[in-house]
Motif scaffolding. Sequence first.
Motif, PDB file in Angstrom:
ATOM      1  N   PRO A 111      -3.780 124.019  12.258  1.00  0.00           N
ATOM      2  CA  PRO A 111      -3.826 123.925  13.721  1.00  0.00           C
ATOM      3  C   PRO A 111      -2.556 123.318  14.308  1.00  0.00           C
ATOM      4  O   PRO A 111      -1.666 122.875  13.581  1.00  0.00           O
ATOM      5  CB  PRO A 111      -5.020 122.989  13.942  1.00  0.00           C
ATOM      6  N   THR A 112      -2.510 123.254  15.620  1.00  0.00           N
ATOM      7  CA  THR A 112      -1.368 122.639  16.323  1.00  0.00           C
ATOM      8  C   THR A 112      -1.502 121.116  16.338  1.00  0.00           C
ATOM      9  O   THR A 112      -0.505 120.406  16.255  1.00  0.00           O
ATOM     10  CB  THR A 112      -1.293 123.174  17.771  1.00  0.00           C
ATOM     11  N   ILE A 113      -2.744 120.623  16.475  1.00  0.00           N
ATOM     12  CA  ILE A 113      -2.966 119.173  16.386  1.00  0.00           C
ATOM     13  C   ILE A 113      -4.102 118.909  15.399  1.00  0.00           C
ATOM     14  O   ILE A 113      -5.037 119.691  15.286  1.00  0.00           O
ATOM     15  CB  ILE A 113      -3.309 118.534  17.752  1.00  0.00           C
ATOM     16  N   ARG A 114      -3.983 117.805  14.698  1.00  0.00           N
ATOM     17  CA  ARG A 114      -5.022 117.449  13.722  1.00  0.00           C
ATOM     18  C   ARG A 114      -5.368 115.979  13.926  1.00  0.00           C
ATOM     19  O   ARG A 114      -4.484 115.124  13.950  1.00  0.00           O
ATOM     20  CB  ARG A 114      -4.502 117.686  12.309  1.00  0.00           C
ATOM     21  N   PHE A 115      -6.666 115.700  14.061  1.00  0.00           N
ATOM     22  CA  PHE A 115      -7.109 114.335  14.356  1.00  0.00           C
ATOM     23  C   PHE A 115      -7.403 113.543  13.082  1.00  0.00           C
ATOM     24  O   PHE A 115      -7.946 114.085  12.118  1.00  0.00           O
ATOM     25  CB  PHE A 115      -8.388 114.368  15.198  1.00  0.00           C
ATOM     26  N   HIS A 116      -7.065 112.260  13.141  1.00  0.00           N
ATOM     27  CA  HIS A 116      -7.417 111.328  12.073  1.00  0.00           C
ATOM     28  C   HIS A 116      -7.991 110.082  12.733  1.00  0.00           C
ATOM     29  O   HIS A 116      -7.368 109.544  13.649  1.00  0.00           O
ATOM     30  CB  HIS A 116      -6.184 110.913  11.269  1.00  0.00           C
ATOM     31  N   GLU A 117      -9.151 109.644  12.264  1.00  0.00           N
ATOM     32  CA  GLU A 117      -9.712 108.398  12.799  1.00  0.00           C
ATOM     33  C   GLU A 117      -9.151 107.224  12.027  1.00  0.00           C
ATOM     34  O   GLU A 117      -9.092 107.267  10.798  1.00  0.00           O
ATOM     35  CB  GLU A 117     -11.231 108.411  12.675  1.00  0.00           C
ATOM     36  N   ILE A 118      -8.751 106.187  12.753  1.00  0.00           N
ATOM     37  CA  ILE A 118      -8.207 105.008  12.071  1.00  0.00           C
ATOM     38  C   ILE A 118      -9.075 103.792  12.397  1.00  0.00           C
ATOM     39  O   ILE A 118      -9.248 103.443  13.558  1.00  0.00           O
ATOM     40  CB  ILE A 118      -6.727 104.751  12.440  1.00  0.00           C
ATOM     41  N   PRO A 119      -9.626 103.151  11.384  1.00  0.00           N
ATOM     42  CA  PRO A 119     -10.420 101.946  11.634  1.00  0.00           C
ATOM     43  C   PRO A 119      -9.510 100.779  12.014  1.00  0.00           C
ATOM     44  O   PRO A 119      -8.381 100.689  11.517  1.00  0.00           O
ATOM     45  CB  PRO A 119     -11.100 101.675  10.287  1.00  0.00           C
ATOM     46  N   PRO A 120      -9.994  99.901  12.903  1.00  0.00           N
ATOM     47  CA  PRO A 120      -9.186  98.737  13.272  1.00  0.00           C
ATOM     48  C   PRO A 120      -8.868  97.858  12.065  1.00  0.00           C
ATOM     49  O   PRO A 120      -9.676  97.746  11.137  1.00  0.00           O
ATOM     50  CB  PRO A 120     -10.073  97.978  14.259  1.00  0.00           C
ATOM     51  N   GLU A 121      -7.685  97.282  12.110  1.00  0.00           N
ATOM     52  CA  GLU A 121      -7.237  96.286  11.135  1.00  0.00           C
ATOM     53  C   GLU A 121      -7.120  96.819   9.712  1.00  0.00           C
ATOM     54  O   GLU A 121      -7.214  96.071   8.753  1.00  0.00           O
ATOM     55  CB  GLU A 121      -8.105  95.017  11.219  1.00  0.00           C
ATOM     56  N   LYS A 122      -6.942  98.115   9.593  1.00  0.00           N
ATOM     57  CA  LYS A 122      -6.637  98.704   8.288  1.00  0.00           C
ATOM     58  C   LYS A 122      -5.248  99.339   8.402  1.00  0.00           C
ATOM     59  O   LYS A 122      -5.025 100.199   9.255  1.00  0.00           O
ATOM     60  CB  LYS A 122      -7.673  99.769   7.933  1.00  0.00           C
ATOM     61  N   GLU A 123      -4.310  98.848   7.590  1.00  0.00           N
ATOM     62  CA  GLU A 123      -2.928  99.289   7.737  1.00  0.00           C
ATOM     63  C   GLU A 123      -2.764 100.768   7.402  1.00  0.00           C
ATOM     64  O   GLU A 123      -3.353 101.275   6.456  1.00  0.00           O
ATOM     65  CB  GLU A 123      -2.014  98.456   6.838  1.00  0.00           C
ATOM     66  N   LEU A 124      -1.939 101.407   8.196  1.00  0.00           N
ATOM     67  CA  LEU A 124      -1.658 102.829   8.035  1.00  0.00           C
ATOM     68  C   LEU A 124      -0.153 102.955   7.824  1.00  0.00           C
ATOM     69  O   LEU A 124       0.623 102.344   8.570  1.00  0.00           O
ATOM     70  CB  LEU A 124      -2.085 103.509   9.344  1.00  0.00           C
ATOM     71  N   VAL A 125       0.262 103.727   6.835  1.00  0.00           N
ATOM     72  CA  VAL A 125       1.691 103.931   6.600  1.00  0.00           C
ATOM     73  C   VAL A 125       2.044 105.361   6.979  1.00  0.00           C
ATOM     74  O   VAL A 125       1.460 106.320   6.465  1.00  0.00           O
ATOM     75  CB  VAL A 125       2.064 103.651   5.126  1.00  0.00           C
ATOM     76  N   LEU A 126       2.973 105.511   7.912  1.00  0.00           N
ATOM     77  CA  LEU A 126       3.430 106.841   8.335  1.00  0.00           C
ATOM     78  C   LEU A 126       4.950 106.847   8.240  1.00  0.00           C
ATOM     79  O   LEU A 126       5.633 106.223   9.059  1.00  0.00           O
ATOM     80  CB  LEU A 126       3.008 107.125   9.779  1.00  0.00           C
ATOM     81  N   GLY A 127       5.484 107.523   7.230  1.00  0.00           N
ATOM     82  CA  GLY A 127       6.933 107.521   7.015  1.00  0.00           C
ATOM     83  C   GLY A 127       7.423 106.103   6.817  1.00  0.00           C
ATOM     84  O   GLY A 127       6.889 105.364   5.984  1.00  0.00           O
ATOM     85  N   ASP A 128       8.410 105.693   7.619  1.00  0.00           N
ATOM     86  CA  ASP A 128       8.987 104.351   7.492  1.00  0.00           C
ATOM     87  C   ASP A 128       8.163 103.277   8.210  1.00  0.00           C
ATOM     88  O   ASP A 128       8.518 102.106   8.176  1.00  0.00           O
ATOM     89  CB  ASP A 128      10.389 104.326   8.115  1.00  0.00           C
ATOM     90  N   PHE A 129       7.119 103.688   8.903  1.00  0.00           N
ATOM     91  CA  PHE A 129       6.373 102.747   9.751  1.00  0.00           C
ATOM     92  C   PHE A 129       5.101 102.248   9.072  1.00  0.00           C
ATOM     93  O   PHE A 129       4.330 103.040   8.531  1.00  0.00           O
ATOM     94  CB  PHE A 129       5.970 103.422  11.071  1.00  0.00           C
ATOM     95  N   LYS A 130       4.894 100.935   9.150  1.00  0.00           N
ATOM     96  CA  LYS A 130       3.606 100.339   8.765  1.00  0.00           C
ATOM     97  C   LYS A 130       2.899  99.959  10.058  1.00  0.00           C
ATOM     98  O   LYS A 130       3.443  99.193  10.865  1.00  0.00           O
ATOM     99  CB  LYS A 130       3.826  99.102   7.905  1.00  0.00           C
ATOM    100  N   ILE A 131       1.703 100.487  10.248  1.00  0.00           N
ATOM    101  CA  ILE A 131       1.021 100.353  11.537  1.00  0.00           C
ATOM    102  C   ILE A 131      -0.309  99.651  11.350  1.00  0.00           C
ATOM    103  O   ILE A 131      -1.123 100.069  10.512  1.00  0.00           O
ATOM    104  CB  ILE A 131       0.786 101.756  12.144  1.00  0.00           C
ATOM    105  N   LEU A 132      -0.531  98.597  12.116  1.00  0.00           N
ATOM    106  CA  LEU A 132      -1.819  97.918  12.097  1.00  0.00           C
ATOM    107  C   LEU A 132      -2.506  98.137  13.450  1.00  0.00           C
ATOM    108  O   LEU A 132      -2.054  97.599  14.467  1.00  0.00           O
ATOM    109  CB  LEU A 132      -1.641  96.418  11.837  1.00  0.00           C
ATOM    110  N   PRO A 133      -3.586  98.939  13.487  1.00  0.00           N
ATOM    111  CA  PRO A 133      -4.324  99.108  14.750  1.00  0.00           C
ATOM    112  C   PRO A 133      -5.247  97.909  14.963  1.00  0.00           C
ATOM    113  O   PRO A 133      -5.889  97.455  14.011  1.00  0.00           O
ATOM    114  CB  PRO A 133      -5.160 100.380  14.528  1.00  0.00           C
ATOM    115  N   VAL A 134      -5.301  97.401  16.180  1.00  0.00           N
ATOM    116  CA  VAL A 134      -6.123  96.224  16.470  1.00  0.00           C
ATOM    117  C   VAL A 134      -6.858  96.462  17.795  1.00  0.00           C
ATOM    118  O   VAL A 134      -6.228  96.866  18.784  1.00  0.00           O
ATOM    119  CB  VAL A 134      -5.255  94.946  16.607  1.00  0.00           C
ATOM    120  N   ARG A 135      -8.148  96.196  17.812  1.00  0.00           N
ATOM    121  CA  ARG A 135      -8.919  96.352  19.053  1.00  0.00           C
ATOM    122  C   ARG A 135      -8.389  95.412  20.135  1.00  0.00           C
ATOM    123  O   ARG A 135      -8.098  94.240  19.861  1.00  0.00           O
ATOM    124  CB  ARG A 135     -10.401  96.046  18.808  1.00  0.00           C
ATOM    125  N   VAL A 136      -8.269  95.921  21.349  1.00  0.00           N
ATOM    126  CA  VAL A 136      -7.891  95.081  22.492  1.00  0.00           C
ATOM    127  C   VAL A 136      -8.987  95.178  23.549  1.00  0.00           C
ATOM    128  O   VAL A 136      -9.980  95.887  23.361  1.00  0.00           O
ATOM    129  CB  VAL A 136      -6.505  95.502  23.060  1.00  0.00           C
TER     130      VAL A 136
END
Length: 254
Positions: A111-136
Motif C-alpha cells: 500500500p501507499t501507507i502502512r499503520f503500526h501501533e506503538i505502545p507508550p514507553e516502549k522504545e522504537l528504533v527507526l534508522g538512526d532515530f531512537k524514539i520513546l513515545p510517552v502519553r501526554v
Amino acid sequence: MLVRIVGGHGGVAPGYRATSYLLDSKLLIDAGSVASGLLIDEQVQIDNILISHAHLDHIYEMAFLSDNCFGLKGKPFEVYSNTVVRNAIREHLMNDVIWPDFSKLPTPENPTIRFHEIPPEKELVLGDFKILPVRVNHYTDAIGFIIEKKDAAVVFTQDTGPTERIWELAKKYKNLKAIFTEVSFPNSLEQVAIDSKHHTPETLYKEMDKMPKDVPIFLGHLKPNFQTQLYQEVEDLNCERLNLLGSDDTSYVF
Ligand SMILES: [Zn+2]
Ligand SMILES: [Zn+2]
C-alpha cells in the motif's frame, strides 16, 4: 539532528501552517502541512511518520501526501501511532467516502501507507532515530516523543495541557538539547485552554518547573488568530529559554 518546522501552528490561514516537523528529511512528526509545505520530491523522501494524535490539524494532509506520492515511492510510508489515530484515519478520513483508503492502494500487500501501533514507553528504533513515545495530557490518547540520534535527544510533546510523565522521563536523558512543546491560547482564555487540554503562556510558565532545566524550549501550536497576543504575553514572561515558532519553514540543528 536537523529539525525543520514545515508548519508549527495550531490552525490554518495564509502564512500559518498546521503541525508538521521533519527530522533529517526522513522522519516526519504529524501531517498537518506535509503536503502543502514540502516539495513533492521532499515528500517522497520521507520514510517514517509519527502521528501524535487524531485531531484534524495533525492528520489531514496524510490524504494529500498519499495522493501526491502514489506510485512514486516504491514502498509504503510507515505510519506509527496509537489505535485511535489508525481507526480515525481509516474510518473518518481515508474511508473511501471522504478520500480513498490508501492503506489498501495500489494493493493491500504493497500500500501507499502502512499503520503500526506503538505502545507508550516502549522504545522504537527507526534508522538512526531512537524514539520513546510517552502519553501526554491531550485528547485521543495523545502521545509525545523523546527522540534521540547519536549524541542529541529532543522532546516533542505536540498538543498537551499540563503533564508529568514525559518530563520525568526526559530528565533521564543527559544529552537533551531542546524541548518542543506548545502554547495555544492567550492568558485570558485559560479556561478554554484547560478544557481543550492546551497551554497559555501562564500555564506553560508553571509547567517549566516540571521540565528538565537549562535546555531551550520552542513553543508551537500558536492559534493564528492569537499570534500577536501570544508573542506579547510570552515576551512579558521575560524568560530567555522560551522561543516561539511564529514563522513556518524554519530549521534548527541539535
Ligand atoms: Zn493541534
Ligand atoms: Zn489536538
